[in-house]
Design a protein around this motif. Sequence first.
Motif, PDB file in Angstrom:
ATOM      1  N   GLU A 106       0.832  -1.203   0.000  1.00 35.35           N
ATOM      2  CA  GLU A 106       0.000   0.000   0.000  1.00 35.35           C
ATOM      3  C   GLU A 106       0.872   1.261   0.000  1.00 35.35           C
ATOM      4  OE1 GLU A 106      -3.500   2.111   2.668  1.00 35.35           O
ATOM      5  OE2 GLU A 106      -2.985   0.021   3.028  1.00 35.35           O
ATOM      6  N   LEU A 107       1.889   1.278   0.874  1.00 35.49           N
ATOM      7  CA  LEU A 107       2.793   2.427   0.923  1.00 35.49           C
ATOM      8  C   LEU A 107       3.568   2.547  -0.384  1.00 35.49           C
ATOM      9  CD1 LEU A 107       4.160   4.795   2.317  1.00 35.49           C
ATOM     10  CD2 LEU A 107       5.703   3.162   3.427  1.00 35.49           C
ATOM     11  N   LEU A 108       4.035   1.448  -0.906  1.00 34.54           N
ATOM     12  CA  LEU A 108       4.769   1.474  -2.174  1.00 34.54           C
ATOM     13  C   LEU A 108       3.893   2.054  -3.287  1.00 34.54           C
ATOM     14  CD1 LEU A 108       7.406   0.880  -3.594  1.00 34.54           C
ATOM     15  CD2 LEU A 108       6.597  -1.448  -4.019  1.00 34.54           C
ATOM     16  N   GLY A 109       2.604   1.714  -3.286  1.00 37.07           N
ATOM     17  CA  GLY A 109       1.683   2.263  -4.283  1.00 37.07           C
ATOM     18  C   GLY A 109       1.567   3.775  -4.183  1.00 37.07           C
ATOM     19  N   VAL A 110       1.508   4.287  -2.950  1.00 33.28           N
ATOM     20  CA  VAL A 110       1.427   5.739  -2.735  1.00 33.28           C
ATOM     21  C   VAL A 110       2.720   6.409  -3.203  1.00 33.28           C
ATOM     22  CG1 VAL A 110       1.268   7.546  -0.965  1.00 33.28           C
ATOM     23  CG2 VAL A 110      -0.216   5.534  -0.830  1.00 33.28           C
ATOM     24  N   ILE A 111       3.841   5.802  -2.878  1.00 29.46           N
ATOM     25  CA  ILE A 111       5.147   6.348  -3.293  1.00 29.46           C
ATOM     26  C   ILE A 111       5.246   6.384  -4.812  1.00 29.46           C
ATOM     27  CG2 ILE A 111       7.642   5.878  -3.337  1.00 29.46           C
ATOM     28  CD1 ILE A 111       7.268   4.787  -0.441  1.00 29.46           C
ATOM     29  N   GLU A 112       4.867   5.317  -5.467  1.00 29.37           N
ATOM     30  CA  GLU A 112       4.964   5.256  -6.921  1.00 29.37           C
ATOM     31  C   GLU A 112       4.005   6.236  -7.587  1.00 29.37           C
ATOM     32  OE1 GLU A 112       4.423   1.068  -7.650  1.00 29.37           O
ATOM     33  OE2 GLU A 112       6.576   0.678  -7.448  1.00 29.37           O
ATOM     34  N   LYS A 113       2.840   6.454  -6.986  1.00 31.22           N
ATOM     35  CA  LYS A 113       1.879   7.411  -7.545  1.00 31.22           C
ATOM     36  C   LYS A 113       2.429   8.836  -7.489  1.00 31.22           C
ATOM     37  CE  LYS A 113      -2.939   8.773  -7.166  1.00 31.22           C
ATOM     38  NZ  LYS A 113      -4.199   8.565  -6.450  1.00 31.22           N
ATOM     39  N   LYS A 114       3.084   9.169  -6.379  1.00 30.81           N
ATOM     40  CA  LYS A 114       3.565  10.537  -6.210  1.00 30.81           C
ATOM     41  C   LYS A 114       4.965  10.751  -6.782  1.00 30.81           C
ATOM     42  CE  LYS A 114       3.977  14.275  -3.003  1.00 30.81           C
ATOM     43  NZ  LYS A 114       3.022  15.265  -2.787  1.00 30.81           N
ATOM     44  N   PHE A 115       5.848   9.743  -6.658  1.00 29.90           N
ATOM     45  CA  PHE A 115       7.258   9.926  -7.026  1.00 29.90           C
ATOM     46  C   PHE A 115       7.715   9.022  -8.172  1.00 29.90           C
ATOM     47  CE2 PHE A 115       6.842  11.165  -2.581  1.00 29.90           C
ATOM     48  CZ  PHE A 115       7.409  12.423  -2.600  1.00 29.90           C
ATOM     49  N   THR A 116       6.879   8.210  -8.725  1.00 26.08           N
ATOM     50  CA  THR A 116       7.164   7.251  -9.792  1.00 26.08           C
ATOM     51  C   THR A 116       7.849   5.985  -9.258  1.00 26.08           C
ATOM     52  OG1 THR A 116       7.408   9.063 -11.351  1.00 26.08           O
ATOM     53  CG2 THR A 116       8.115   6.915 -12.102  1.00 26.08           C
ATOM     54  N   ASN A 117       8.866   6.173  -8.393  1.00 23.17           N
ATOM     55  CA  ASN A 117       9.540   5.005  -7.811  1.00 23.17           C
ATOM     56  C   ASN A 117      10.227   5.397  -6.510  1.00 23.17           C
ATOM     57  OD1 ASN A 117      12.152   6.090  -8.446  1.00 23.17           O
ATOM     58  ND2 ASN A 117      11.860   5.395 -10.549  1.00 23.17           N
ATOM     59  N   LEU A 118      10.748   4.405  -5.806  1.00 22.26           N
ATOM     60  CA  LEU A 118      11.394   4.616  -4.513  1.00 22.26           C
ATOM     61  C   LEU A 118      12.650   5.475  -4.631  1.00 22.26           C
ATOM     62  CD1 LEU A 118      11.105   3.953  -1.541  1.00 22.26           C
ATOM     63  CD2 LEU A 118      12.339   1.833  -1.930  1.00 22.26           C
ATOM     64  N   GLU A 119      13.403   5.305  -5.702  1.00 25.49           N
ATOM     65  CA  GLU A 119      14.628   6.092  -5.890  1.00 25.49           C
ATOM     66  C   GLU A 119      14.310   7.587  -6.009  1.00 25.49           C
ATOM     67  OE1 GLU A 119      17.887   5.378  -5.539  1.00 25.49           O
ATOM     68  OE2 GLU A 119      17.045   3.487  -4.815  1.00 25.49           O
ATOM     69  N   ASN A 120      13.242   7.944  -6.707  1.00 24.94           N
ATOM     70  CA  ASN A 120      12.859   9.355  -6.821  1.00 24.94           C
ATOM     71  C   ASN A 120      12.449   9.923  -5.463  1.00 24.94           C
ATOM     72  OD1 ASN A 120      13.407   9.543  -9.529  1.00 24.94           O
ATOM     73  ND2 ASN A 120      11.313   9.145 -10.178  1.00 24.94           N
ATOM     74  N   LEU A 121      11.774   9.116  -4.648  1.00 23.53           N
ATOM     75  CA  LEU A 121      11.422   9.560  -3.293  1.00 23.53           C
ATOM     76  C   LEU A 121      12.692   9.846  -2.501  1.00 23.53           C
ATOM     77  CD1 LEU A 121       9.650  10.035  -0.785  1.00 23.53           C
ATOM     78  CD2 LEU A 121       9.690   7.560  -0.431  1.00 23.53           C
ATOM     79  N   LYS A 122      13.655   8.939  -2.559  1.00 29.42           N
ATOM     80  CA  LYS A 122      14.914   9.133  -1.838  1.00 29.42           C
ATOM     81  C   LYS A 122      15.610  10.421  -2.285  1.00 29.42           C
ATOM     82  CE  LYS A 122      15.792   4.224  -1.062  1.00 29.42           C
ATOM     83  NZ  LYS A 122      16.659   3.084  -1.402  1.00 29.42           N
ATOM     84  N   LYS A 123      15.633  10.673  -3.592  1.00 29.80           N
ATOM     85  CA  LYS A 123      16.264  11.896  -4.118  1.00 29.80           C
ATOM     86  C   LYS A 123      15.569  13.141  -3.592  1.00 29.80           C
ATOM     87  CE  LYS A 123      17.965   9.769  -8.348  1.00 29.80           C
ATOM     88  NZ  LYS A 123      17.760   9.592  -9.777  1.00 29.80           N
ATOM     89  N   GLU A 124      14.250  13.116  -3.555  1.00 30.12           N
ATOM     90  CA  GLU A 124      13.486  14.261  -3.049  1.00 30.12           C
ATOM     91  C   GLU A 124      13.717  14.472  -1.557  1.00 30.12           C
ATOM     92  OE1 GLU A 124      11.643  16.682  -4.602  1.00 30.12           O
ATOM     93  OE2 GLU A 124      12.532  15.786  -6.386  1.00 30.12           O
ATOM     94  N   LEU A 125      13.820  13.394  -0.813  1.00 32.62           N
ATOM     95  CA  LEU A 125      14.096  13.508   0.622  1.00 32.62           C
ATOM     96  C   LEU A 125      15.466  14.127   0.869  1.00 32.62           C
ATOM     97  CD1 LEU A 125      12.665  10.134   1.955  1.00 32.62           C
ATOM     98  CD2 LEU A 125      11.782  12.426   2.432  1.00 32.62           C
ATOM     99  N   VAL A 126      16.460  13.678   0.117  1.00 33.40           N
ATOM    100  CA  VAL A 126      17.809  14.236   0.255  1.00 33.40           C
ATOM    101  C   VAL A 126      17.803  15.713  -0.118  1.00 33.40           C
ATOM    102  CG1 VAL A 126      20.161  14.189  -0.689  1.00 33.40           C
ATOM    103  CG2 VAL A 126      19.022  12.056  -0.021  1.00 33.40           C
ATOM    104  N   LYS A 127      17.163  16.045  -1.232  1.00 32.69           N
ATOM    105  CA  LYS A 127      17.093  17.436  -1.687  1.00 32.69           C
ATOM    106  C   LYS A 127      16.431  18.312  -0.619  1.00 32.69           C
ATOM    107  CE  LYS A 127      14.464  19.322  -5.265  1.00 32.69           C
ATOM    108  NZ  LYS A 127      13.899  19.194  -6.611  1.00 32.69           N
ATOM    109  N   SER A 128      15.355  17.836  -0.046  1.00 31.89           N
ATOM    110  CA  SER A 128      14.637  18.569   0.987  1.00 31.89           C
ATOM    111  C   SER A 128      15.473  18.690   2.259  1.00 31.89           C
ATOM    112  CB  SER A 128      13.316  17.862   1.288  1.00 31.89           C
ATOM    113  OG  SER A 128      12.604  18.537   2.274  1.00 31.89           O
ATOM    114  N   ALA A 129      16.131  17.601   2.653  1.00 36.30           N
ATOM    115  CA  ALA A 129      16.944  17.607   3.867  1.00 36.30           C
ATOM    116  C   ALA A 129      18.114  18.574   3.764  1.00 36.30           C
ATOM    117  CB  ALA A 129      17.451  16.196   4.166  1.00 36.30           C
TER     118      ALA A 129
END
Length: 138
Positions: A106-129
């Motif tokens: 379920e969480l993976l589905g939300v991540i993929e919907k918003k960020f396309t994949n887990l790697e893009n989420l990680k990049k956005e988190l780093v950029k934000s941090a």
Amino acid sequence: MPGTYQRIKLPYGLNELEPIIYFKTMYYHYNILHQNYETKLNEAVRGSELEQQFPTLEKLMENLEQLPAEIKEDVQFFGGGLINHNFFFTHLVKASKILEEKIGLELLGVIEKKFTNLENLKKELVKSALKVRGSGWT
């Protein structure tokens, strides 16, 4: 001589959060800042009946309005620093544990919907941090 109100004992080594949090950062926050909050809080309440009246840090901080005016500000500042750091450190886990955990579908589905994949989420988190400002100590 340790006082009533103490830092938590870490369930991990200061270097075990790398590469997420560097050893020097953990060392400074735990052994310098966190220790100072503990020491100064216990110095502030020494000689009073507060340790008997409020035997836990939580009870002490919940009852600030009952403290004598001459120590209330110090207890609020140093006790606040101690309890906040205790809370912070209890919510950290070793980097290896993070990497071993699986993401639910379920969480993976939300991540993929918003960020396309887990790697893009990680990049956005780093950029934000990297935009977060701190004390400047590295």
